[in-house]
Design an enzyme around this catalytic site. Sequence first.
Site, PDB file in Angstrom:
ATOM      1  N   TYR A 161      36.945  46.799  42.568  1.00 48.51           N
ATOM      2  CA  TYR A 161      37.929  46.221  43.788  1.00 48.51           C
ATOM      3  C   TYR A 161      39.257  47.134  43.929  1.00 48.51           C
ATOM      4  O   TYR A 161      40.093  46.820  44.662  1.00 48.51           O
ATOM      5  CB  TYR A 161      38.581  45.012  43.197  1.00 48.51           C
ATOM      6  CG  TYR A 161      37.440  43.598  43.899  1.00 48.51           C
ATOM      7  CD1 TYR A 161      37.803  42.909  44.893  1.00 48.51           C
ATOM      8  CD2 TYR A 161      36.116  43.773  43.292  1.00 48.51           C
ATOM      9  CE1 TYR A 161      36.907  41.957  45.282  1.00 48.51           C
ATOM     10  CE2 TYR A 161      35.142  43.020  44.008  1.00 48.51           C
ATOM     11  CZ  TYR A 161      35.430  42.012  44.889  1.00 48.51           C
ATOM     12  OH  TYR A 161      34.737  40.939  45.391  1.00 48.51           O
ATOM     13  N   LYS A 228      29.888  43.771  30.669  1.00 49.38           N
ATOM     14  CA  LYS A 228      28.454  44.543  30.688  1.00 49.38           C
ATOM     15  C   LYS A 228      28.507  45.665  29.775  1.00 49.38           C
ATOM     16  O   LYS A 228      28.080  47.054  30.237  1.00 49.38           O
ATOM     17  CB  LYS A 228      28.043  44.896  32.055  1.00 49.38           C
ATOM     18  CG  LYS A 228      26.700  45.388  32.202  1.00 49.38           C
ATOM     19  CD  LYS A 228      25.752  44.226  31.994  1.00 49.38           C
ATOM     20  CE  LYS A 228      24.311  44.734  32.176  1.00 49.38           C
ATOM     21  NZ  LYS A 228      23.206  43.682  31.760  1.00 49.38           N
ATOM     22  N   ASP A 306      33.792  37.662  40.239  1.00 51.71           N
ATOM     23  CA  ASP A 306      33.459  37.422  41.462  1.00 51.71           C
ATOM     24  C   ASP A 306      32.153  36.793  41.550  1.00 51.71           C
ATOM     25  O   ASP A 306      31.976  35.483  42.132  1.00 51.71           O
ATOM     26  CB  ASP A 306      33.570  38.469  42.432  1.00 51.71           C
ATOM     27  CG  ASP A 306      33.744  38.344  43.874  1.00 51.71           C
ATOM     28  OD1 ASP A 306      33.982  37.170  44.074  1.00 51.71           O
ATOM     29  OD2 ASP A 306      33.342  39.220  44.527  1.00 51.71           O
TER      30      ASP A 306
END
Length: 588
Positions: A161, A228, A306
């Site tokens: 982002y 992750k 998100d």
Amino acid sequence: MSAYRHIKIPTTGEKITVENGKLKVPDQAIVGYVEGDGIGPDITKACLRIWDAAVEKAYGGTRKIHWCETYLGEKAAGLYDGNYCPDETLKVLQDLVVSIKGPLTTPVGGGFRSLNVALRQDLDLYACVRPVRHYAGVPSPLKNPGKVDVVLFRENTEDVYAGIEYKTGTPENEKIAKFLREEMKAKFFEGAGIGIKPISEFGSKRLVRKAIQYAIDNGRESVTLVHKGNIQKFTEGAFRNWGYEVAREEFGSVTITEEQLYAEYKGKQPEGKIVIKDRIADIMFQMMLLRPDEFDVLATTNLNGDYLSDAIAAEVGGMGIAPGANIADHVAVFEATHGTAPKYANLNKVNPGSLLFSGVMMLEYMGWNEAADLITLVYPEVIADGIVTYDFARQIDGAKEVGTSQFADALIERINGGVDLEAKRKALQAQLIKERKQREIRRLLQPMEEMIDSGRVPQTVADLMTRSLITVTDSETVESAMHVMTDNDVSSVVVEPNADGVWGIVTRRDIVAKIVHAGKNPATTRVQDVCTRPVASVPAELSIREAAARISDSDYSRMTVEQSGKIIGIVTETDIFNAVDKFGWAQE
């Protein structure tokens, strides 16, 4: 006289301020609001009435919000010569500290930033906070939606982002691609669009710090770092490691790791301690469907947060009732999380829940919990009466469909009708204690099964190591060290630092080779004569795969684990073998 062109600061209230790092909220507080676009005016007008009624009922007139309208979006464009995000609005939102807004549209055409993104960037609202819980009676696809009650802290400014992208075919893209291939030896397909994903220590730590402080302030059980890191070690994995650092270095007196919960406390959570966990992002999606009650506060990177926040919201009724806020160190803008739904604008039709509960968050942020609780406690009662807007009416048999303002009327009537707030609070607390006890009993009875079933997968040597070090000194006899090994059923002991501050280790193999084979007497030989120095040591955040590589490339079968210059544990090839046996080993 107002210093602003169109915004009028109320003269009847006082501004919220920040003193000594804490919010100071006067009883007559000025709070900013933005109506929003599309359905914004409908839901904002309804919610303003509900919030005012709750404050009036909770405090009998001694507290009141003095609303200050500010302008963004289409209404701002009409007032500020086409400017959808006027500077004076940003200045007022910062000055008032606390505000709330309806949904905003982003104007069509090149060169326009999303207004929501503009707010986050210009005011450095780095934490997107999304509480997700189920309210009795609200339609849900889950069998037991009542188990969902989490607060998600999503980093707002970094990750993909950050907007660092290079379109395929552009000179900028070609320059970056050439550098990556030739200088960094990276391999990827020709013609690829390129994005850069920055995740910093500063941005990660301030987000996790806020999440942990929220857990402390609100009596939550755990904070889970969602990442992750198994694939992206230096961004997502770093987020995880920095999160644990914050917990250890800044909140060490009130936090423990999940590994400590099982290894040191046998699954029984100590009073006053918050458990810091971490989960791989894809596993977290599964867990929020299968075992949502295992999790309390989630701290995530931007993109993971998100996806995850919207997915969890779908479990408890959808985006129509999902609240949210974007918060800096102190400045906070609460918001409806859904879109503007222009086809329903001015029809008095839509569900005000998302904005309504964002206002509940706002009241809690201000410390006006009694008013906030009034709304959350009467809301299920109105739903139980079948009084709902169209989105719920089509899912509830026998429901009475009402408009936005009529739904607000029903809530206000319930608020004013008398609510035994203390009794309801006690009942909720008793239920919470009961559920926590049930989870604790499961951990005590079957700890390994609970770890696996709750999605815990060890990532680093710190997750596997034996934390309680068994040590001997240089001056002790080998015979004494042998007794220590036998008494503790271990195959090695750590040797405390010598005069030069260097740690050592002595193993059964050392004793066989250097005492038995050499024909020495263990009763007269000192540990310093047989131990190995310096000891092979690895950092606590080293991945299990990397640890396995170090063991396989050396003659060592065990290594000490180091953190901040201190030896905190020991990890062996047996620990790694057992982890693979218990948790599996997936190549991802």
